[in-house]
Design an enzyme around this catalytic site. Structure first.
Site, PDB file in Angstrom:
ATOM      1  N   TYR A  15       0.847  -1.191   0.000  1.00 29.73           N
ATOM      2  CA  TYR A  15       0.000   0.000   0.000  1.00 29.73           C
ATOM      3  C   TYR A  15       0.882   1.241   0.000  1.00 29.73           C
ATOM      4  O   TYR A  15       1.870   1.302   0.721  1.00 29.73           O
ATOM      5  CB  TYR A  15      -0.886   0.015   1.251  1.00 29.73           C
ATOM      6  CG  TYR A  15      -1.733   1.268   1.358  1.00 29.73           C
ATOM      7  CD1 TYR A  15      -2.996   1.318   0.791  1.00 29.73           C
ATOM      8  CD2 TYR A  15      -1.249   2.413   1.997  1.00 29.73           C
ATOM      9  CE1 TYR A  15      -3.766   2.472   0.866  1.00 29.73           C
ATOM     10  CE2 TYR A  15      -2.009   3.574   2.065  1.00 29.73           C
ATOM     11  CZ  TYR A  15      -3.268   3.592   1.496  1.00 29.73           C
ATOM     12  OH  TYR A  15      -4.019   4.731   1.564  1.00 29.73           O
ATOM     13  N   GLU A  56      -3.206   7.627  -4.285  1.00 30.31           N
ATOM     14  CA  GLU A  56      -3.249   6.358  -3.558  1.00 30.31           C
ATOM     15  C   GLU A  56      -3.057   5.187  -4.513  1.00 30.31           C
ATOM     16  O   GLU A  56      -3.775   5.077  -5.507  1.00 30.31           O
ATOM     17  CB  GLU A  56      -4.587   6.207  -2.816  1.00 30.31           C
ATOM     18  CG  GLU A  56      -4.643   4.956  -1.946  1.00 30.31           C
ATOM     19  CD  GLU A  56      -5.999   4.764  -1.275  1.00 30.31           C
ATOM     20  OE1 GLU A  56      -7.022   4.726  -1.989  1.00 30.31           O
ATOM     21  OE2 GLU A  56      -6.038   4.649  -0.041  1.00 30.31           O
TER      22      GLU A  56
END
Ligand code: GDP
Ligand code: MN
Length: 399
Positions: free
Chosen positions: A117, A205
């Site tokens: 992530y 993101e």
């Protein structure tokens, strides 16, 4: 403003990020043809909506399916597209109403070794762009944050120094990367940071950022959001706007140059000046109700703009009462009164309306409202206005 995954990937690729090859499509036939042009023997068909959690989502009225499908042939890509287009996808980020899928992204699939992530966002407390990274990427970063927050690393970036490679390498090691991948991660970070700062982003993101079986880093998913106040500097970003993904009330307000933010409450407010608008919202709260919106019609608003503002309030099904609170400085109260009266005639006033006017041409304005036969309650001052609209809304609820 937010954009779609395929748009974010194109931008990030431009700044040096490694992303899969893909084609955006609008029909099943296009999905099949797109798969034919892509390398490899696995393809991914992905719903393009401004919300994450698509993989674990479901289509309205169905329990299985999901908005991310792995397929093996162009014909299967076509079938998957047929299954998804024009249907409503519900994910944990869309709310129960879901979003209609109007575009798909068909990508070359890849074999995944690990899912990481990575995001960049603005930490308003630290007043820094902050990198958030985790070795536990994939579909449930929210659960990771809740259950194992120690697996999430946050690194603030000094705006004067910018992002340094040593920070990137440090993060890479923390999320378990080794050797050549550490260098590749620094490249990913540079791309993300350059895109973020150059384009006045509010969010980048990448979830997941994957290590492929071949041993390279690839951004498998991408999300970008932008600071609306910076959009005037980026026409190319403004062009990526998808009106289907935006709050219709906010879209209409933007068309007339109104400052409007939709909120959860039930009292529609039309105010001039941001300070007065904030004060009006506060006083509604202190009377025990909540505003349905923040709306600043501006200092020198025209009749047309005031009319548009009023129509937005009256057209909002969650509005149970409307409070007009205007201080006439540059703005004249008679113009406000005229705009309010004609908007009510046009749309039909179905909720209580409290009007508080003060300043330039206030007598004329109040007289016009009185003579119009409009079912409006006139208030003396701000406190009186808040009490009157709250009382009116509550007595209607009881009735
Ligand atoms: P999201 O659910 O909206 O965040 O959509 P993502 O783009 O993140 O996709 C969800 C999941 O699908 C990813 O976490 C991957 O596990 C999987 N996925 C996406 N693309 C591929 C691919 O090319 N190959 C494989 N094996 N899995 C993929
Ligand atoms: Mn994702």
């Amino acid at each position: 403003m937010n954009i779609h995954e395929y748009q974010a990937k194109a931008l990030l690729k431009h700044y040096g990020m490694n992303v899969p090859l893909g084609v955006v499509v609008h029909s099943p036939g296009e999905a099949r043809d797109a798969a034919k042009t892509l390398p490899g023997s696995v393809f991914v068909v992905k719903a393009q909506i401004h919300a994450g959690g698509r993989g674990a989502g479901h289509f309205l009225g169905e329990s299985s399916g999901g908005g991310v499908r792995l397929v093996k042939t162009p014909e299967e890509a076509k079938a998957a597209a047929y299954d998804m287009l024009d249907r409503t996808l519900v994910t944990r980020q869309t709310g129960p109403a879901g979003r209609v899928v109007r575009r798909l992204y068909v990508e070359a699939g890849c074999a995944i070794e690990r899912e990481l992530y990575l995001s960049l966002l603005i930490d308003r407390v630290a007043r820094r762009i902050t990198v958030v990274a985790s070795d536990a990427g994939g579909m449930s970063i929210e659960n990771v944050a809740e259950k194992t927050p120690e697996r999430i690393y946050k690194v603030p970036i000094d705006p004067a120094l910018g992002l340094s490679d040593y920070q990137s390498r440090d993060i890479a090691v923390k999320i378990g990367l080794k050797g050549q991948l550490i260098r590749e991660f620094a490249q990913v970070m540079r791309a993300a940071y350059t895109a973020f700062t150059t384009l006045d982003a509010a969010l980048v993101e990448i979830n997941p950022l994957v290590v492929t079986k071949e041993g390279t880093l690839l951004a498998l998913d991408a999300k970008m959001g932008f600071d609306d106040n910076g959009l005037f500097r980026h026409k190319e970003i403004e062009e990526l706007r998808d009106p289907n993904e935006e709050d219709p009330r906010e879209r209409e307000a933007a068309r007339f140059g109104l400052s409007y933010v939709g909120l959860e409450g039930t009292i529609g407010c039309m105010v001039n000046g941001a300070g007065l608008a904030m004060a009006t919202m506060d006083i509604i709260h202190s009377e025990g109700e909540s505003p349905a919106n923040f709306l600043d019609v501006g200092g020198g608003a025209s009749r047309e703009r005031v009319g548009a503002a009023f129509r937005i309030l009256l057209g909002d099904p969650s509005v149970e009462g409307v409070l007009v609170n205007i201080f006439g400085g540059i703005m004249r109260c008679d113009i406000i009164a005229e705009a309010v009266i004609s908007a009510c005639r046009e749309v039909g006033l179905k909720t209580p309306l409290v009007v508080r006017l003060a300043g330039t041409k206030v007598e004329e304005g109040l007289k016009m409202i009185e003579e119009s036969g409009l079912d409006a309650i006139v208030a003396e001052d701000l406190g009186d206005a808040a009490r009157k609209i709250v009382a009116a809304v509550r007595s209607r609820r009881v009735a």
